[in-house]
Write a protein that holds these residues in place. Structure first.
Motif, PDB file in Angstrom:
ATOM      1  N   PRO A 107       0.812  -1.227   0.000  1.00  0.00           N
ATOM      2  CA  PRO A 107       0.000   0.000   0.000  1.00  0.00           C
ATOM      3  C   PRO A 107       0.844   1.275   0.000  1.00  0.00           C
ATOM      4  N   GLU A 108       1.914   1.275   0.775  1.00  0.00           N
ATOM      5  CA  GLU A 108       2.762   2.467   0.841  1.00  0.00           C
ATOM      6  C   GLU A 108       3.544   2.670  -0.461  1.00  0.00           C
ATOM      7  N   VAL A 109       3.950   1.581  -1.082  1.00  0.00           N
ATOM      8  CA  VAL A 109       4.645   1.687  -2.367  1.00  0.00           C
ATOM      9  C   VAL A 109       3.688   2.199  -3.437  1.00  0.00           C
ATOM     10  N   ASP A 110       2.477   1.691  -3.434  1.00  0.00           N
ATOM     11  CA  ASP A 110       1.484   2.134  -4.419  1.00  0.00           C
ATOM     12  C   ASP A 110       1.158   3.615  -4.265  1.00  0.00           C
ATOM     13  N   ALA A 111       1.352   4.159  -3.079  1.00  0.00           N
ATOM     14  CA  ALA A 111       1.022   5.567  -2.818  1.00  0.00           C
ATOM     15  C   ALA A 111       2.152   6.525  -3.212  1.00  0.00           C
ATOM     16  N   LEU A 112       3.286   5.996  -3.637  1.00  0.00           N
ATOM     17  CA  LEU A 112       4.422   6.856  -3.995  1.00  0.00           C
ATOM     18  C   LEU A 112       4.076   7.729  -5.209  1.00  0.00           C
ATOM     19  N   THR A 113       4.619   8.962  -5.196  1.00  0.00           N
ATOM     20  CA  THR A 113       4.366   9.886  -6.314  1.00  0.00           C
ATOM     21  C   THR A 113       5.636  10.551  -6.828  1.00  0.00           C
ATOM     22  N   ASP A 114       6.787  10.161  -6.318  1.00  0.00           N
ATOM     23  CA  ASP A 114       8.039  10.802  -6.745  1.00  0.00           C
ATOM     24  C   ASP A 114       8.373  10.424  -8.186  1.00  0.00           C
ATOM     25  N   LYS A 115       9.431  10.995  -8.733  1.00  0.00           N
ATOM     26  CA  LYS A 115       9.784  10.826 -10.146  1.00  0.00           C
ATOM     27  C   LYS A 115      10.133   9.384 -10.507  1.00  0.00           C
ATOM     28  N   ASP A 116      10.556   8.600  -9.543  1.00  0.00           N
ATOM     29  CA  ASP A 116      10.925   7.207  -9.810  1.00  0.00           C
ATOM     30  C   ASP A 116       9.874   6.226  -9.293  1.00  0.00           C
ATOM     31  N   ALA A 117       8.726   6.758  -8.893  1.00  0.00           N
ATOM     32  CA  ALA A 117       7.703   5.921  -8.254  1.00  0.00           C
ATOM     33  C   ALA A 117       7.284   4.750  -9.137  1.00  0.00           C
ATOM     34  N   SER A 118       7.076   4.977 -10.409  1.00  0.00           N
ATOM     35  CA  SER A 118       6.608   3.902 -11.290  1.00  0.00           C
ATOM     36  C   SER A 118       7.641   2.784 -11.399  1.00  0.00           C
ATOM     37  N   LEU A 119       8.913   3.144 -11.397  1.00  0.00           N
ATOM     38  CA  LEU A 119       9.967   2.129 -11.472  1.00  0.00           C
ATOM     39  C   LEU A 119       9.966   1.258 -10.221  1.00  0.00           C
ATOM     40  N   VAL A 120       9.785   1.891  -9.075  1.00  0.00           N
ATOM     41  CA  VAL A 120       9.766   1.168  -7.809  1.00  0.00           C
ATOM     42  C   VAL A 120       8.515   0.296  -7.729  1.00  0.00           C
ATOM     43  N   GLN A 121       7.390   0.830  -8.143  1.00  0.00           N
ATOM     44  CA  GLN A 121       6.131   0.083  -8.096  1.00  0.00           C
ATOM     45  C   GLN A 121       6.166  -1.129  -9.031  1.00  0.00           C
ATOM     46  N   ASP A 122       6.690  -0.937 -10.232  1.00  0.00           N
ATOM     47  CA  ASP A 122       6.785  -2.054 -11.175  1.00  0.00           C
ATOM     48  C   ASP A 122       7.692  -3.156 -10.641  1.00  0.00           C
ATOM     49  N   SER A 123       8.767  -2.740  -9.965  1.00  0.00           N
ATOM     50  CA  SER A 123       9.698  -3.728  -9.403  1.00  0.00           C
ATOM     51  C   SER A 123       9.005  -4.572  -8.340  1.00  0.00           C
ATOM     52  N   LEU A 124       8.205  -3.926  -7.485  1.00  0.00           N
ATOM     53  CA  LEU A 124       7.498  -4.670  -6.448  1.00  0.00           C
ATOM     54  C   LEU A 124       6.497  -5.649  -7.072  1.00  0.00           C
TER      55      LEU A 124
END
Length: 407
Positions: free
Chosen positions: A384-401
């Motif tokens: 849930p906390e990863v999905d809530a990220l909005t920084d410039k690299d958020a999509s990269l981190v979310q896809d990795s998870l």
């Protein structure tokens, strides 16, 4: 009458004398010529034999191919000792770079072609001795390469290698010697040799020494820890990196402080990966899980917890160092490693994954560690906390998870 006969006989006697002397002189000259010729022939034959053993006949090497080198060998099923020594000796034509590497060459290609065609070859004891006696460093170094074995040095090869300690001066060959003798530091002759190489003027020789002195086989080698600490502080970055990465094998807490000093210096961030690698070997010791250094564990945790984080701290290669365990030996290790707290490790990895200031590669590497030490459940807990990220690299981190959760 007597007088007249005297004058007749004297010229005849003198003539005979000079004829005799001339004949002797001619015979002596002839004998000398034959003797000298025989000496030259003998010398020539000796030189030819040595040249053949050395592979010293001049080849137009630069304009040849691997197939050219093997033109008389490709019809064989196995190389003779003479064939092997000749081919190996053609390494003498290959330039050695400043980094103590051989340039790309057709001799290595030729050996690859032999393997491809399943033509057998090996380095016999006699061949080994011939190669070690070569005047060319490229060839001597190749002999040491042949000494290496997963089972360690044979007694014969160890004796041959030890004969060169103290006499070999070429840095290219010394580098090969270190690699061959690297696990033999407990030997009273080899240990001092490895230590002396840690002080060599050529940085690539010191780098090789740094990589091997820290071998777990050298825990009992006198001066090993002191040598690695000095190498950790070497002015050459690759030397320092090798020492940082490999010193953990000695399992001595004296190396922790100099590694922490590097981790506390943000300007040396390119060494941080190697430093954490060395420390992780001391506290986690994958895949054997035998070493247990609480000091090393604490040093890693302190580094991971350091804030504010940045693109270089924690350096992205440091984050995933603890991402592997051996299921067979890990449970028993946990019983000994009382300092190990999986919840602490998972918590700091979660912080790194969620921190927008950290490098995105390090953030995604954190998921591997979380999964290793907390299982799928630990990953799902932070989703849930990863999905809530909005920084410039958020999509990269979310896809990795997401990828981690699919596995």
């Amino acid at each position: 009458m007597k007088r007249r006969r005297y004058w007749i006989i004297l010229p005849l006697a003198v003539g005979v004398f000079f004829l005799s002397m001339t004949a002797c002189s001619e015979k002596k000259t002839e004998e000398s010529t034959v003797e000298e010729s025989e000496k030259r022939t003998e010398k020539g034959e000796k030189e030819t034999t040595e040249a053949e053993a050395e592979g010293a006949e001049e080849l137009d090497y630069e304009n040849m191919t691997a197939e050219d080198l093997l033109k008389d060998l490709l019809d064989k099923t196995e190389l003779s000792d003479e064939n092997f020594v000749w081919l190996t000796s053609t390494y003498r034509y290959v330039p050695i770079t400043e980094e103590l590497q051989l340039e790309e060459n057709i001799t290595s290609e030729a050996f690859s072609l032999l393997r491809e065609k399943e033509i057998r070859y090996t380095c016999s004891e006699d061949s080994m001795k011939q190669l070690l006696a070569s005047e060319y460093p490229q060839v001597r170094a190749e002999a040491y390469e042949w000494m290496e074995s997963l089972l360690g040095l044979t007694d014969t090869n160890r004796a041959l290698a030890k004969e060169a300690i103290g006499t070999e001066k070429d840095p290219y060959v010394l580098r090969a010697m270190i690699r061959t003798l690297g696990n033999e530091g407990s030997d009273p002759e080899i240990g001092p040799f490895l230590i002396s190489m840690s002080k060599h003027t050529h940085p690539r020789v010191r780098e090789q020494a740094a990589a091997w002195i820290g071998s777990s086989w050298n825990k009992e080698m006198e001066g090993a820890v002191e040598a690695e600490i000095a190498l950790i502080q070497d002015e050459d970055q690759e030397v320092a990196k090798a020492a940082c990465r490999n010193c953990g094998g000695l399992e001595d807490d004296r190396v922790v402080a100099p590694l922490v000093e590097i981790l506390n210096d943000e300007t040396k961030y390119e060494l941080h990966g190697a430093a954490v690698d060395g420390l992780t070997d001391m506290w986690l010791d994958f895949p054997f899980h035998e070493a247990t250094s609480e000091a090393a564990y604490k040093a890693c945790m302190d580094y991971y917890k350091k804030t504010p984080r940045s693109e270089n701290v924690p350096f992205w290669t440091t984050v995933g160092e603890a991402d592997m365990i051996s299921e067979s030996s890990f449970p028993e290790w946990k019983e000994k490693a009382s300092y190990y707290k999986p919840e602490e490790l998972i918590a700091v990895m979660k912080e790194i994954a969620l921190d927008p200031n950290a490098d995105w590669l390090g953030r995604t590497a954190a998921f591997d560690v979380i999964k290793t030490h907390g299982g799928r459940e630990a990953l799902e807990a932070i989703k849930p906390e990863v999905d809530a990220l909005t920084d410039k690299d958020a999509s990269l981190v979310q896809d990795s998870l997401e990828d981690e959760l699919k596995d």
